[in-house]
Design an enzyme around this catalytic site. Structure first.
Site, PDB file in Angstrom:
ATOM      1  CE  LYS A 115      -8.635  -2.358  -4.481  1.00  0.00           C
ATOM      2  NZ  LYS A 115      -7.545  -2.730  -3.856  1.00  0.00           N
ATOM      3  CB  SER A 193      -4.534  -1.536  -5.786  1.00  0.00           C
ATOM      4  OG  SER A 193      -5.315  -2.577  -5.012  1.00  0.00           O
ATOM      5  CB  SER A 217      -3.815  -3.363  -2.035  1.00  0.00           C
ATOM      6  OG  SER A 217      -3.121  -3.802  -3.102  1.00  0.00           O
TER       7      SER A 217
END
Length: 490
Positions: A115, A193, A217
């Protein structure tokens, strides 16, 4: 929402929708990934193929890059940066070592995405934003990335995220929003996310993904895309070199096809010796199923899948104990309107807000700025309440192997519905975060494993434990997934 923002988000899914005209539902990735050597294959399976000479690391990398660059796929909105040449060089080096007879770790030569919150030496960590463009590049890898490299994993690229990881929907107006793996013709949210991370795995662009989880997330995008996501106890995986959202709730963990994938990745990033979890017989396991809070107002798809999963576990011999667990009724009062999260987020962002507020996603900016007016005394009071809440949940969970609940109360809604106005956006975001964020609040650990019927919209079953029960929860999850998960036709 501004027309410009709406066009940018919808454009990100336009190609995928156009290519899906024949079938309104594609169960995993685009048809173009059907020959992909990583699609729907566990890391263990890939590692075995590498060690047996059935494939090479370079082949895996080439397949990953082909999927990322597929004009009919989701590569562009899934990645902020792709390390194509570096990945090829790393793959060739791993293949050379393997040919020379070196004994290599399980992850050696496996493409993994990270990420865009994890520092990599020479890269500027953007957090899915444009605010930080032009900031200095990281001088060293985050500890998590360092551990992945030491294990031989190949970092294929940096995945897209909600700006600064601050919602559970996966919407990013700057870099686009990757479409959920289900119902590509409609174009549904990927969940956030860690949006790009989940789609990178689902579409064969990586064999596994590393992301963060502040309120769900990792588990939300895993649940909405038929994958497995694991949120460890917060301090179990170091966050050194990881862009923060909320220092009270942030944690780092993996997304993969299977619980075993998450076990392998977790052992590396947590720097713990890999030991196969002991086999747990479901007849020896006792599960608590809270009746309050987590089961409130479930959509029919989620309610049906959840109760079907409980029935399957009961039929397999597990003891299912449904009880109120009224302690969870206090959950909304511990972090009301995200006050703890907003306070900590504002403390980090205020230096950038002075001159760059106009560069933020307006919906993310609004949440961050909530922290500007929160009193220090209120913050301290909430932290005191949280400590008592943790004690209460620990006591309520004692005597059970895990707590079971739906990961999210809804399946993935269409992107167009979510972004139509602020009220809808925040309402759906609140619903997506409701169940998984409770685990962050009581400082626990949790897996999300698929529990829907094959062909239906993905639904996640959350398997939660209190802090430091990580190894046990992973072992329990391994036993559960084979009973409740959909057949993937392999």
């Amino acid at each position: 929402m501004m027309d410009k923002e709406r066009r940018a988000i919808l454009q990100a899914g336009a190609i995928g929708a156009a290519m899906a005209g024949v079938n309104s539902f594609l169960p995993h990735a685009f048809a173009s990934t059907s020959g992909n050597s990583m699609h729907d294959r566990s890391i263990t399976d890939l590692s075995r193929s590498l060690s047996e000479g059935k494939t090479t690391s370079r082949q895996l990398v080439d397949d990953a890059l082909a999927a990322i660059n597929d004009p009919n796929g989701e590569g562009k909105p899934s990645f902020i940066k792709v390390h194509a040449e570096k990945a090829k060089l790393a793959a060739d080096a791993i293949d050379a070592k393997r040919k020379q007879g070196h004994k290599l770790p399980v992850l050696a030569g496996i493409p993994i995405s990270v990420k865009d919150l994890f520092d990599e030496a020479g890269e500027t960590t953007l957090g899915g934003s444009t605010v930080l463009i032009g900031q200095p590049a990281a001088t060293k890898d985050s500890v998590v990335v360092q551990r992945l490299r030491e294990a031989g994993a190949i970092i294929i690229g940096r995945t897209n995220t909600v700006e600064f990881a601050y919602t559970g929907l996966g919407i990013n107006p700057h870099y686009g929003t990757p479409n959920n793996v289900f119902d590509r013709a409609t174009g549904r949210i990927p969940g956030g996310s860690t949006s790009g991370g989940a789609i990178s795995v689902a579409d064969g662009m990586a064999a596994g993904a590393i992301g963060t989880d502040t309120g769900g997330s990792l588990r939300i995008p895993a649940a909405l895309n038929g994958l497995v996501g694991f949120k460890p106890t917060q301090r179990r995986v170091t966050l050194d070199g990881v862009m923060p959202l909320s220092t009270s709730f942030d944690s780092a963990g993996p997304i993969g096809w299977t619980v075993e994938d998450c076990i392998l990745l977790d052992s590396v990033i947590a720097d713990q010796k890999l030991a196969a979890p002991k086999s747990l017989a479901l007849k020896d396991l006792r599960f608590a199923v809270p009746k309050v809070y987590f089961q409130n107002d479930l959509s029919p798809e989620v309610a049906n899948a959840f109760h079907a999963a409980l029935s399957k576990l009961s039929a397999a011999g597990a003891e299912i104990v449904e009880l109120p667990m009224a302690e969870f009724e206090m959950t909304p009062t511990i972090n009301p309107k995200g006050m703890i999260t907003a306070s900590e987020a504002y403390a980090w962002h205020r230096k950038f807000l002075k001159d760059g507020a106009d560069k933020y996603d307006p919906r993310v900016l609004a949440r961050i700025k909530t922290g500007e007016t929160i009193l220090a005394a209120d913050y301290v009071d909430l932290q005191t309440l949280r400590r008592q809440f943790i004690r209460n949940v620990n006591a309520a969970a004692a005597g059970y192997d895990a707590m079971l609940m739906p990961t999210t109360p809804d399946v993935a809604p269409p992107i167009a519905d979510v972004i139509k106005d602020d009220e809808t956006y925040y309402r759906i975001n609140g619903r997506m975060l409701r169940n998984p964020s409770a685990v962050n609040i009581f400082d626990g650990c949790a897996l999300s494993v698929p529990c829907h019927e094959a062909g239906n919209a993905p639904v996640g079953l959350m398997i939660a434990g209190v802090q430091n029960q990580d190894q046990h929860i992973l072992a329990v999850g391994r036993s559960i997934e084979s009973v409740v998960g959909p057949s993937r036709g392999r």
